[in-house]
Design an enzyme around this catalytic site. Structure first.
Site, short mmCIF file in Angstrom:
data_model
loop_
_atom_site.label_atom_id
_atom_site.label_comp_id
_atom_site.label_asym_id
_atom_site.label_seq_id
_atom_site.Cartn_x
_atom_site.Cartn_y
_atom_site.Cartn_z
N TYR A 1 0.84 -1.19 0.00
CA TYR A 1 0.00 0.00 0.00
C TYR A 1 0.88 1.25 0.00
O TYR A 1 2.10 1.18 -0.11
CB TYR A 1 -0.98 -0.06 1.18
CG TYR A 1 -1.98 -1.18 1.03
CD1 TYR A 1 -2.98 -1.11 0.06
CD2 TYR A 1 -1.90 -2.33 1.82
CE1 TYR A 1 -3.89 -2.16 -0.09
CE2 TYR A 1 -2.79 -3.37 1.67
CZ TYR A 1 -3.79 -3.29 0.71
OH TYR A 1 -4.68 -4.32 0.55
N ARG B 1 1.86 -1.77 11.26
CA ARG B 1 2.29 -2.89 10.41
C ARG B 1 3.37 -2.33 9.50
O ARG B 1 3.15 -1.35 8.79
CB ARG B 1 1.11 -3.44 9.60
CG ARG B 1 1.53 -4.49 8.58
CD ARG B 1 0.34 -5.11 7.88
NE ARG B 1 -0.24 -6.16 8.69
CZ ARG B 1 -0.82 -7.28 8.22
NH1 ARG B 1 -0.87 -7.49 6.91
NH2 ARG B 1 -1.34 -8.17 9.02
N ARG C 1 -6.91 -15.11 8.80
CA ARG C 1 -7.83 -16.10 8.22
C ARG C 1 -8.44 -17.04 9.25
O ARG C 1 -9.63 -17.36 9.13
CB ARG C 1 -7.10 -16.87 7.11
CG ARG C 1 -6.82 -16.04 5.87
CD ARG C 1 -5.89 -16.72 4.89
NE ARG C 1 -4.52 -16.76 5.39
CZ ARG C 1 -3.50 -17.30 4.72
NH1 ARG C 1 -3.71 -17.86 3.54
NH2 ARG C 1 -2.28 -17.28 5.22
N CYS D 1 -8.82 -23.46 10.13
CA CYS D 1 -8.49 -22.82 8.85
C CYS D 1 -7.38 -23.58 8.14
O CYS D 1 -6.35 -23.92 8.73
CB CYS D 1 -8.05 -21.38 9.10
SG CYS D 1 -7.51 -20.50 7.61
N CYS E 1 -7.06 -21.84 2.54
CA CYS E 1 -7.41 -22.09 1.13
C CYS E 1 -7.57 -20.79 0.35
O CYS E 1 -7.59 -20.81 -0.88
CB CYS E 1 -8.68 -22.93 1.05
SG CYS E 1 -10.16 -22.10 1.70
N CYS F 1 -11.79 -17.14 1.10
CA CYS F 1 -12.37 -15.97 1.76
C CYS F 1 -11.92 -14.67 1.10
O CYS F 1 -12.69 -13.71 1.02
CB CYS F 1 -12.00 -15.96 3.24
SG CYS F 1 -10.22 -16.13 3.59
#
Length: 396
Positions: free
Chosen positions: A169, A217, A336, A358, A361, A364
Site C-alpha cells: 500500500y 504494520r 484467516r 483454517c 485455502c 475468503c
C-alpha cells in the site's frame, strides 16, 4: 501448553487479557460511501465475543483516492464517526479492545472510476494499474489526512491506532526503491523514502497524544531482492520506537502477488488436505507455519525493544507457544483463522490445543470488494455458491 499466549500483554499503558490478536482483514461490509453497516457492527461484535486480547480492524481508508476496493470502510469524513462509534461500542460491550487500522491503498486501489495515486508513475505489480504521481503539496495533504483519520478514530472511541505500512500500500510504496523513483525530499535515500512514514506517524502521535497506543504494520522487505532490504526496515523500527511507536507488526513490503502475503495451505499436509477436502493442497510443497518469523527475529536482533506482533501462517497452539517462549515475538496475530472461527481465542483459553480449523485455502479473500467476508468452506451451500460466483457464468 499454551499458557504463554494466554498471559496478559501490554501495549503502552493498555493491558490486554491475552496475547492473541485478530489481525486486519478486509470485510467488504460498508456502504458504497464507506459508512459502517449493521452487518459490519454484528461482525465485530461476534469477534469481540470470541475472546481475542486485541482486535485490529480491516484497513480503513483516510482518503477517497486511497480506497482499495468497493464497500471498504472509510474514515475520510466526519460523517463516518457515528457508525464507527456504534461499532466500537458493540465491541466494548462484549469486553473487547479494538484498534483502528488507518490506510491508503496507493497504486493498489481498484475502485472503478478512481485513478490511484503513488510516489511515482510505476505500474502496480499486482494489478498493472498505472497511478498518477503525487505532488509535494498532495503528499503534505495526505499526512494531514492520516492525522484527521486518527482524530475521527479517537472520536469514535477506538482504544488505539494501527498504521498500515506494509503489503504494497501507499506507505510501502514510498519506502521501496522499486516504486519510489523520486529525486526530491520524499525519495532517493533510505532517509528520504522513510520520510512519509515518519511524518504520518508523527502527525498521528501529535493528534492522539502520549496516552493512546499507536502501533504499525511495517513491511520489512520487498519480495523482489532488488528492492527494500530488511536492514533498512530494522533501522526504521528503531527510529519509530525512539519517537514513541508502541508495537510493530512485521510483514512484507512491496509484493508481486497477494499470495506472497496470504500463502495458501499453510501447515496442511497430505492427510489434513484429504480430511478437510482441501484438494488444492495435494501435491503442493508443505508450507511451514509462521513464515514472517525471520522478520520478527531481525527486529529483535536489531536492538528494538518494543513489542513485536507476529502475523503470517500461525496455525497451531504448539507454534503459538514456541514463538513466545523463544522470545521471537510478544503477540500472535491471525487473520484467516478468525474468519473460519471467530471464537478461536476463547476456545484456546478454554483449553483447546492442536491446529486451528483454517486450512488457508484463500477462498475468503477471493471475493474482496464483491461479497462480504466469510469462510466459504464452513457449509456446502456457501462452497457451492463460491464455485458458482467465482467460476460460473455469473462470476465477477
Amino acid at each position: 501448553m499454551v499458557a504463554t499466549v494466554l498471559q496478559e500483554g501490554r501495549i503502552r499503558t493498555l493491558v490486554l487479557k491475552n496475547r492473541i490478536v485478530r489481525a486486519a482483514t478486509s470485510e467488504t461490509m460498508a456502504s458504497a460511501e464507506g459508512l459502517v453497516s449493521d452487518r459490519l457492527v454484528a461482525f465485530y461484535e461476534d469477534l469481540a465475543r470470541g475472546g481475542a486480547g486485541l482486535i485490529i480492524t480491516g484497513h480503513i481508508y483516510v482518503d477517497r483516492r486511497g480506497q482499495y476496493t468497493p464497500f471498504q470502510t472509510g474514515i475520510h469524513d466526519d460523517a463516518c464517526i457515528a457508525g464507527l462509534r456504534r461499532l466500537v461500542d458493540a465491541v466494548h460491550a462484549q469486553g473487547g479492545t479494538i484498534f483502528a487500522e488507518l490506510a491508503h491503498a496507493g497504486s493498489q486501489g481498484t475502485v472503478p472510476g478512481v485513478t490511484p495515486v503513488a510516489p511515482s508513475v510505476v505500474a502496480n505489480a499486482i494489478f498493472g494499474t498505472e497511478p498518477d504521481e503525487l505532488t509535494g503539496d498532495e503528499i503534505e495533504q495526505l499526512v494531514m489526512m492520516f492525522r484527521q483519520g486518527a482524530r475521527r478514530a479517537l472520536a469514535a472511541g477506538f482504544d488505539g491506532i494501527h498504521l498500515h505500512g506494509g503489503n504494497g500500500y501507499l506507505i510501502s510504496q514510498f519506502r521501496s526503491p522499486l516504486t519510489n523513483l523520486r529525486n526530491d525530499a520524499w525519495g532517493g535515500s533510505a532517509e528520504n523514502r522513510d520520510r512519509f512514514f515518519i511524518r504520518v506517524y508523527e502527525a498521528v502521535r501529535d493528534e492522539v497524544g502520549d496516552d493512546v497506543p499507536v502501533t504499525a504494520r511495517i513491511g520489512m522487505a520487498d519480495v523482489d531482492p532488488a528492492g527494500l532490504p530488511v536492514e533498512e526496515s530494522v533501522a526504521l523500527v528503531r527510529e519509530l520506537e525512539r519517537r514513541g511507536l508502541d508495537a510493530v507488526e512485521v510483514t512484507y513490503n512491496v509484493m508481486n502477488t497477494y499470495r506472497d502475503n496470504i500463502r495458501p495451505y499453510v501447515g496442511v499436509g497430505f492427510g489434513r488436505a484429504l480430511r478437510d477436502l482441501a484438494f488444492g493442497a495435494i501435491g503442493r510443497p508443505y508450507v511451514e507455519e509462521a513464515y514472517y518469523r525471520p522478520f520478527a527475529q531481525a527486529v529483535k536482533a536489531g536492538g528494538a525493544s518494543l513489542p513485536v506482533i507476529l502475523v503470517g501462517g500461525v496455525r497451531s497452539t504448539a507454534m503459538m507457544d514456541e514463538l513466545i517462549v523463544s522470545g521471537d515475538t510478544d503477540f500472535i496475530a491471525m487473520a484467516r483463522p478468525f474468519i473460519r472461527e471467530p471464537d478461536i481465542a476463547r476456545q484456546i483459553v478454554e483449553g483447546r490445543v492442536g491446529p486451528v480449523d483454517c486450512v488457508s485455502c484463500n477462498l475468503c479473500l477471493m471475493h474482496e470488494g464483491r461479497q462480504s467476508l466469510r469462510c466459504w468452506r464452513k457449509s456446502w451451500p456457501d462452497l457451492l455458491r463460491h464455485v458458482r460466483l467465482h467460476y460460473g457464468p455469473g462470476r465477477g
